[in-house]
Design a protein around this motif. Structure first.
Motif, PDB file in Angstrom:
ATOM      1  N   LYS A  96       1.384   3.405  -9.488  1.00 18.89           N
ATOM      2  CA  LYS A  96       2.678   4.038  -9.669  1.00 18.89           C
ATOM      3  C   LYS A  96       3.509   3.798  -8.417  1.00 18.89           C
ATOM      4  N   SER A  97       4.802   4.063  -8.502  1.00 21.30           N
ATOM      5  CA  SER A  97       5.693   3.804  -7.383  1.00 21.30           C
ATOM      6  C   SER A  97       5.333   4.684  -6.189  1.00 21.30           C
ATOM      7  N   CYS A  98       5.410   4.078  -5.016  1.00 25.66           N
ATOM      8  CA  CYS A  98       5.077   4.787  -3.776  1.00 25.66           C
ATOM      9  C   CYS A  98       6.284   5.587  -3.296  1.00 25.66           C
ATOM     10  N   THR A 106       2.143   6.877   7.359  1.00 25.87           N
ATOM     11  CA  THR A 106       1.037   6.512   6.479  1.00 25.87           C
ATOM     12  C   THR A 106       1.544   6.471   5.044  1.00 25.87           C
ATOM     13  N   LEU A 107       1.491   5.288   4.439  1.00 27.28           N
ATOM     14  CA  LEU A 107       1.950   5.160   3.061  1.00 27.28           C
ATOM     15  C   LEU A 107       0.948   5.825   2.127  1.00 27.28           C
ATOM     16  N   VAL A 108       1.449   6.363   1.059  1.00 24.67           N
ATOM     17  CA  VAL A 108       0.602   7.011   0.058  1.00 24.67           C
ATOM     18  C   VAL A 108       0.884   6.344  -1.290  1.00 24.67           C
ATOM     19  N   PHE A 109      -0.130   5.661  -1.827  1.00 26.28           N
ATOM     20  CA  PHE A 109       0.018   4.959  -3.094  1.00 26.28           C
ATOM     21  C   PHE A 109      -0.639   5.771  -4.202  1.00 26.28           C
ATOM     22  N   PRO A 110       0.139   6.237  -5.173  1.00 29.74           N
ATOM     23  CA  PRO A 110      -0.447   6.966  -6.315  1.00 29.74           C
ATOM     24  C   PRO A 110      -1.193   5.987  -7.226  1.00 29.74           C
ATOM     25  N   ILE A 111      -2.428   6.317  -7.564  1.00 31.56           N
ATOM     26  CA  ILE A 111      -3.263   5.493  -8.434  1.00 31.56           C
ATOM     27  C   ILE A 111      -3.666   6.321  -9.651  1.00 31.56           C
ATOM     28  N   LEU A 180      -3.146  -4.543  -7.499  1.00 35.13           N
ATOM     29  CA  LEU A 180      -2.267  -3.831  -8.424  1.00 35.13           C
ATOM     30  C   LEU A 180      -0.799  -4.244  -8.284  1.00 35.13           C
ATOM     31  N   ASP A 181      -0.547  -5.244  -7.459  1.00 32.98           N
ATOM     32  CA  ASP A 181       0.800  -5.791  -7.316  1.00 32.98           C
ATOM     33  C   ASP A 181       1.810  -4.681  -7.025  1.00 32.98           C
ATOM     34  N   ASN A 182       1.472  -3.811  -6.073  1.00 35.16           N
ATOM     35  CA  ASN A 182       2.318  -2.650  -5.764  1.00 35.16           C
ATOM     36  C   ASN A 182       2.953  -2.782  -4.382  1.00 35.16           C
ATOM     37  N   GLN A 183       3.747  -3.847  -4.214  1.00 32.17           N
ATOM     38  CA  GLN A 183       4.501  -3.999  -2.979  1.00 32.17           C
ATOM     39  C   GLN A 183       5.533  -2.879  -2.859  1.00 32.17           C
TER      40      GLN A 183
END
Length: 329
Positions: A96-98, A106-111, A180-183
């Motif tokens: 999902k969008s970060c 610190t980036l947080v990536f929702p999975i 996951l191609d989540n740039q």
């Protein structure tokens, strides 16, 4: 030593290319036979060594009980291989969008995770980052947050997400690396500074000014507020009153003077990153005040506007300014 490092680099490049062809980037991935890898753990290797010692001991002394024990331990190991694979197979991972982030945060990536059957003790992390442990992933969709340390602005790719499990006995390690191609575009780190704000006059020259705010007026609708007894009934929001929302008053505003412009005329200065950080801070400050402003980054000109979407557009443009080394090429 140098030759060894070169060979290791070539091996990593070859493995990355092979992994990209086998597991191409996708926003949603379901693990299957093609994407799950299994190898014995150190404990598993010790287990196999014990099996070998027992088998040699049993055959040497012709002890059927010891031979049977070695075969039993071997069958347990073989069963663990199957269960290790089944514990990851069928797991669906999507990104999902970060949330918005600045360089140094610190980036947080929702999975998003879902499974065809209950899976246990699943470890998830990005390379060289904190490991997130999920004790159980059920058939009900599960959301989790994966952290990623980053100190750079611009387009940031966290790389391949590592998913691992050593269920049930820790004899085998099943894992996968999915992209996951989540740039994500990371904004420049804000730096407080007295950035000079300017606006264009009729001759298109920069003039220092502190305009761009709003004052009460009749040009633009600002919003609704609670009605104060004694105020003119001309501004009452009758439609909202009919909806049962109470007595509300319409507020209007008008721009105050010329809009402000944030500028970065020279993109090859030595302190480029500092200037970009100052621009980021100025964009946030003006947006928080609700002022109208534009942005000039060399040939990239963003017209004056306001609001959250305008703020994000400006911050993204600042974040995507080429670094000094790239600008000079």
């Amino acid at each position: 030593m140098g030759k060894s490092n070169t060979q290791q680099g070539r091996i990593r490049q070859w493995f990355s290319r092979w992994l990209a062809s086998r597991l191409p980037p996708a926003s949603k991935v379901t693990l299957a036979h093609k994407s799950v890898f299994i190898l014995p753990t150190s404990f598993g290797m010790l287990w196999l060594f014990l099996v070998l010692i027992l088998f040699l001991f049993g055959t040497n002394y012709q002890n059927n009980l010891v031979i049977a024990l070695s075969l039993l331990l071997l069958s347990v190991f073989n069963t663990c291989i199957i269960y290790s694979y089944r514990n990851l197979a069928g797991l669906t991972i999507s990104s999902k969008s970060c949330p918005q982030a600045y360089a140094g945060d610190t980036l947080v990536f929702p999975i998003h995770l879902s499974a065809k059957q209950t899976q246990f003790s699943v470890l998830i992390n990005y390379p060289q980052n904190q490991i997130k442990r999920l004790d159980r992933v059920t058939t009900q969709p599960t959301n989790t947050l994966i952290s990623f340390d980053n100190s750079y602005r611009g387009i940031v790719s966290p790389g391949r997400l590592k998913i691992e499990s050593r269920y049930p006995l820790g004899l085998c390690r099943a894992w996968s690396h999915v992209d996951l191609d989540n740039q994500h575009i990371v904004f420049a780190s804000p730096l407080d500074a007295k950035e000079q704000l300017t606006h264009f006059d009729n001759s298109h020259e920069y003039i220092a000014n502190d305009q761009g705010g709003h004052i009460p007026g009749v040009d633009e609708f600002k919003g609704l507020r609670q009605h104060i007894p004694g105020e003119s009934l001309k501004q009452v929001a009758w439609k909202q009153l009919a909806q049962g929302r109470g007595m509300l008053t319409k507020e209007f505003q008008q721009p105050q003077g010329q809009p402000q412009w944030l500028t970065l005329a020279d993109l090859t200065i030595n302190e480029l990153e500092t200037r970009l950080s100052q621009l980021t801070h100025s964009v946030d400050t003006l947006s928080e005040k609700g002022q109208v402003f534009g942005l000039v980054l060399g040939d990239n000109i963003i017209p004056p506007s306001e609001g959250e979407s305008h703020r994000i557009r400006c911050l993204q443009a600042i974040a995507l300014v080429p670094a000094k080394s790239e600008t000079q090429q």
